[in-house]
Write a protein that holds these residues in place. Sequence first.
Motif, PDB file in Angstrom:
ATOM      1  N   ARG A   1       3.658  70.681  37.120  1.00 61.22           N
ATOM      2  CA  ARG A   1       2.593  71.920  37.231  1.00 61.22           C
ATOM      3  C   ARG A   1       2.815  72.879  38.556  1.00 61.22           C
ATOM      4  O   ARG A   1       2.386  72.500  39.545  1.00 61.22           O
ATOM      5  CB  ARG A   1       1.233  71.328  37.337  1.00 61.22           C
ATOM      6  CG  ARG A   1       0.951  70.048  36.304  1.00 61.22           C
ATOM      7  CD  ARG A   1       0.854  70.805  34.900  1.00 61.22           C
ATOM      8  NE  ARG A   1      -0.013  71.832  34.916  1.00 61.22           N
ATOM      9  CZ  ARG A   1       0.263  72.992  34.324  1.00 61.22           C
ATOM     10  NH1 ARG A   1       1.707  73.361  33.957  1.00 61.22           N
ATOM     11  NH2 ARG A   1      -0.635  74.012  34.353  1.00 61.22           N
TER      12      ARG A   1
ATOM     13  N   TYR B   1      -7.598  82.462  30.009  1.00 60.83           N
ATOM     14  CA  TYR B   1      -8.203  83.582  30.581  1.00 60.83           C
ATOM     15  C   TYR B   1      -9.646  83.563  30.381  1.00 60.83           C
ATOM     16  O   TYR B   1     -10.512  83.752  31.148  1.00 60.83           O
ATOM     17  CB  TYR B   1      -7.536  84.914  30.235  1.00 60.83           C
ATOM     18  CG  TYR B   1      -6.331  85.108  30.307  1.00 60.83           C
ATOM     19  CD1 TYR B   1      -5.450  84.586  31.319  1.00 60.83           C
ATOM     20  CD2 TYR B   1      -5.413  85.646  29.102  1.00 60.83           C
ATOM     21  CE1 TYR B   1      -3.967  84.738  31.213  1.00 60.83           C
ATOM     22  CE2 TYR B   1      -4.035  85.686  29.278  1.00 60.83           C
ATOM     23  CZ  TYR B   1      -3.341  85.431  30.285  1.00 60.83           C
ATOM     24  OH  TYR B   1      -2.016  85.349  30.163  1.00 60.83           O
TER      25      TYR B   1
ATOM     26  N   TYR C   1       6.613  84.029  30.579  1.00 62.57           N
ATOM     27  CA  TYR C   1       7.806  84.122  29.632  1.00 62.57           C
ATOM     28  C   TYR C   1       8.784  85.200  30.286  1.00 62.57           C
ATOM     29  O   TYR C   1       9.525  85.560  29.622  1.00 62.57           O
ATOM     30  CB  TYR C   1       7.381  84.537  28.128  1.00 62.57           C
ATOM     31  CG  TYR C   1       6.432  83.436  27.699  1.00 62.57           C
ATOM     32  CD1 TYR C   1       7.002  81.987  27.352  1.00 62.57           C
ATOM     33  CD2 TYR C   1       5.174  83.535  27.697  1.00 62.57           C
ATOM     34  CE1 TYR C   1       5.996  80.926  26.856  1.00 62.57           C
ATOM     35  CE2 TYR C   1       4.065  82.484  27.406  1.00 62.57           C
ATOM     36  CZ  TYR C   1       4.902  81.377  26.848  1.00 62.57           C
ATOM     37  OH  TYR C   1       4.073  80.451  26.555  1.00 62.57           O
TER      38      TYR C   1
ATOM     39  N   SER D   1       7.164  76.373  34.439  1.00 64.25           N
ATOM     40  CA  SER D   1       6.702  75.295  33.118  1.00 64.25           C
ATOM     41  C   SER D   1       7.464  75.855  32.024  1.00 64.25           C
ATOM     42  O   SER D   1       7.844  74.801  31.016  1.00 64.25           O
ATOM     43  CB  SER D   1       5.366  75.507  32.671  1.00 64.25           C
ATOM     44  OG  SER D   1       4.511  75.150  33.616  1.00 64.25           O
TER      45      SER D   1
END
Length: 368
Positions: free
Chosen positions: A227, A119, A193, A218
């Motif tokens: 990717r 970020y 997640y 991923s």
Amino acid sequence: MRSRFARGLDMLEARESVRNLPTYHPPLGGRVGLRLDFNENTLGCSPRVLARLREITAEEVACYPDREPVEAVVARHLGIDSQELLLTNGVDEAIHLLCETFLEPGDEALIVVPTFAMYGISAAATGARVLSVPTDAEFRFPASDLLSQVTPRTRLIAIANPNNPTGCAAEPAILVEIARSVPQAAILVDEAYFEFYGHTALRQWRNVPNLFVARTFSKAYGLAGLRIGALTGNAERVPLVRRVSSPYNVNSLALVCVLAALEDENYIRHYVSQVREGRNELQREFSQRGIRYWPSEANFVLASFGPLKTALIQSMRARGILVRDRSGDHGCEGCVRITLGSAEQNAQLLRALREVLAEIGAKGVVVK
Ligand SMILES: Cc1ncc(COP(=O)(O)O)c(C=O)c1O
């Protein structure tokens, strides 16, 4: 004639914002052993994905990838419309594209630290000012501190939920409220997640159009090497991000593999349940030994070993298990992040951890 270049004038320079960027170099070298260091799927992708890869034809490789039909399938899987989704080259690219779409030099981007490095990197590269809002010692989401940092120049707020490297999560409703109260900013809720947590801010952008949610293939899906991720958001805002993206950002192998991965939800469900069980066991072990850890909602647990951190990492490596040193992150002095995997791998982890703790004499390590 004397070259202008010989005088050292007009030398090619990167933009100032890029010159000031540190190089992000994750420790990928020498990763031999049980990889509990990068939050990947430790068993790998579904066998259906590998079967599909083996069937790839020369023609499929020769053609430019067509992401739109796959976007329709992924959108349906997520229960959203195709216009609300853009497939990206991992969440990393989603972050980059959001920054390119919404940030101008001098704008402000807010991040909560500690958090995922990309970020700050992608925002700073645009020339925006990156302002870090620190969490408390429990790594609780600092909603009111974050809002107190908002100015009219705030154009991006990026939040990993659950967070990396802490594993801590905020209620999605709180994040939606933040988006509602900062309408001039793109709010990215990065749900890399999600599968290990189960709560989402997905679809809330229908009422709060500056909200974006990112998902990746991923982690739980085991496709990190291919990717592929997705940026989702309001049907009027996602097309703005699409303008910045290459139409070929996701390669054709990733596109066919993601379809195969989505057909094998049982594989993911089974894997995620083992990770969650291993997470409980590891946290119980830390509790019993008085080792400080932060209850996690992701596929890893962060724990503090204080001055024994380096010895622990090295002794685990000597037993063929890689874990990640996170002591450089804000508030994480002495901390190690450990990824969970299959039941067998988690048992191997616990056995090694017990041996290592006995070896380095860490019985009494309580770093509170
Ligand atoms: C919070 C978070 N977001 C995004 C990523 C990267 O995801 P991807 O592989 O889809 O680029 C990671 C990887 O560690 C992460 O922890």
